[in-house]
Enzyme design. Structure first.
Site, PDB file in Angstrom:
ATOM      1  N   HIS A  74       0.830  -1.213   0.000  1.00  8.08           N
ATOM      2  CA  HIS A  74       0.000   0.000   0.000  1.00  8.08           C
ATOM      3  C   HIS A  74       0.857   1.251   0.000  1.00  8.08           C
ATOM      4  O   HIS A  74       1.845   1.342   0.729  1.00  8.08           O
ATOM      5  CB  HIS A  74      -0.911  -0.004   1.234  1.00  8.08           C
ATOM      6  N   SER A  75       0.483   2.234  -0.825  1.00 12.22           N
ATOM      7  CA  SER A  75       1.088   3.562  -0.815  1.00 12.22           C
ATOM      8  C   SER A  75       2.616   3.490  -0.937  1.00 12.22           C
ATOM      9  O   SER A  75       3.141   3.012  -1.939  1.00 12.22           O
ATOM     10  CB  SER A  75       0.658   4.296   0.457  1.00 12.22           C
ATOM     11  N   TYR A  76       3.365   3.955   0.075  1.00 13.65           N
ATOM     12  CA  TYR A  76       4.824   3.948   0.008  1.00 13.65           C
ATOM     13  C   TYR A  76       5.381   2.525  -0.032  1.00 13.65           C
ATOM     14  O   TYR A  76       6.502   2.306  -0.478  1.00 13.65           O
ATOM     15  CB  TYR A  76       5.407   4.697   1.206  1.00 13.65           C
TER      16      TYR A  76
END
Length: 430
Positions: free
Chosen positions: A270-272
């Site tokens: 997720h995300s980073y």
């Protein structure tokens, strides 16, 4: 006080030069000749003659140092911080001693991180799922604290993924990419190293300092809200080989994931966490391609150009597998107002993107939960059948998906609807 022969030689030359500079043209010519002579003196060789042998211990105890309960390096007998200038007028020898100390293996009191894993994570011969959360204040097993506090555990944590993965026969490893350092209270006697004592080139040290400053700004931003009334000043001790999310992902890959018995590894990032996965692939491309069956990203912030991912990596993430024409290696569920699993165009030649069915970044992992498991199942079927798995009309049994394919037969992600035209310029048009 010990005065080396090198010091005496240089002192005599400098005195002679000072006397000659006060004279006329003849003396200036002699000064020039002396300067030339001084420039030809091999200072390193002269220094080596006066210094002790470069033989150092290979343990902290041998150096008479240890880490105290606060994780600070202290002398065993005096309790003082590390002293760089152990021998006066022997900078080179002190530097070599410092470098030798840096090569000593870690002790039990060294700052450490941790990960979570199921009992069969290393021994499951079939499937292994790896979960990576984003950056910020979240810790291992969390997607978003805001969801945990304001909504529920299902949407804000990785618990639903872990439970379902175990039910479907996966081993599970939960990464902890934000645990990069420990905080200890500062004391009056802090370790003070000479600026010249670094064992790294200047350019590399400058880059590292810039990264550390940027990381500190981000941490201070979160710390402002996490602990606004903090009074005690603390120091941060980095965790070796885990100083950043990217380092953590590579470390866990080298020591755990690559050593696992699983034939098929699946990532949810997720995300980073997506950026950390791309960096892992850049550093361990051949290994990742050999062991990873599919990757599910949720609103990933990676950038294949900024991270300088090679052409073969971009193609692996973007294209359908050559082995199984219906198998995708990667899919990114992004925040979008479109219905779940609707194809979303991208400006870059990158991992295929589909809608997560929500416009809220932190909800993308939860909303795409069922679709991701279906994506993994289809990828595994396509791999094991060599392309024959794509003829199945419905693979949703036990999937819990809130969407039913209404395309008349094929349930593959991104196939139900044609891509929605984005207002941005597409990569091929650019």
């Amino acid at each position: 006080m010990h005065v080396s022969s090198l010091t005496l030689i240089c002192l005599r030359i400098w005195i002679s030069m000072a006397q000659l500079q006060q004279g006329g043209p003849d003396e200036k010519e002699k000064t020039t000749a002396l300067k030339d002579l001084l420039s030809r003196i091999d200072l390193d060789e002269l220094m080596k003659k006066d210094e002790p042998p470069l033989e150092f211990p290979d343990t902290l105890e041998g150096f008479e140092y240890t880490f105290n309960e606060k994780g600070q390096l202290r002398h065993i007998k005096t309790g003082e911080p590390f002293v760089f200038n152990y021998r006066e007028d022997l900078h080179r020898w002190n530097q070599k001693r410092y470098e030798a100390l840096g090569e000593v293996d870690a002790v039990e009191s060294e700052p450490k991180s941790f990960i979570f894993m199921t009992e069969d994570a290393m021994t499951n011969p079939d499937k292994l799922m790896v979960l990576i959360h984003g950056s910020g204040v979240v810790r291992a097993g969390q997607w978003a604290r805001r969801l945990i506090i304001n909504e529920d555990l299902d949407s804000g944590t990785q618990i639903p993924y872990i439970k379902r993965a175990i039910e479907e026969g996966y081993g599970v490893i939960v990464l902890n990419p934000n645990e990069n350092y420990i905080e200890v209270e500062k004391t009056k006697a802090q370790v003070q190293l000479s600026p010249d004592s670094s064992d790294e080139p200047a350019e590399k040290r400058e880059r590292k300092d810039k990264i550390q400053r940027d990381s500190k700004k981000r941490r201070d931003f979160y710390e402002k809200y996490r602990n606004p009334q903090k009074e005690k000043e603390t120091a941060q001790l980095s965790i070796r080989e885990n100083g950043s999310p990217e380092e953590h992902a590579i470390y866990v890959w080298d020591h755990f994931i690559s050593q696992s018995a699983a034939e098929n590894v699946f990532f949810v990032a997720h995300s980073y966490g997506g950026l950390a996965f791309v960096e892992l692939m850049i550093q361990r491309e051949a290994e990742v391609k050999n062991k990873v069956t599919a990757v599910a990203l949720t609103d990933s912030v990676h950038n294949v150009w900024h991270q300088e991912a090679g052409k073969t990596i971009r193609e692996w993430m973007r294209e359908v597998s050559l082995i199984a024409c219906l198998k995708k290696n990667c899919c990114n569920w992004v925040s979008s107002s479109e219905p779940l699993d609707t194809s979303v165009e991208s400006m870059l030649p990158d991992c295929p993107r589909v809608s997560a069915g929500t416009e809220r970044h932190e909800l993308t992992s939860w909303k795409s939960h069922a679709s991701i498991f279906r994506f993994f199942r289809e990828a595994l079927e396509a791999k094991t059948s060599g392309g024959g798995g794509g003829d199945s009309n419905d693979n949703n049994n036990g999937g819990g998906s809130s969407t039913n394919s209404n395309s008349g037969g094929n349930d593959s992600l991104g196939k139900a609807d044609p891509p929605r035209r984005s207002q941005r310029i597409r990569y091929d048009e650019l």
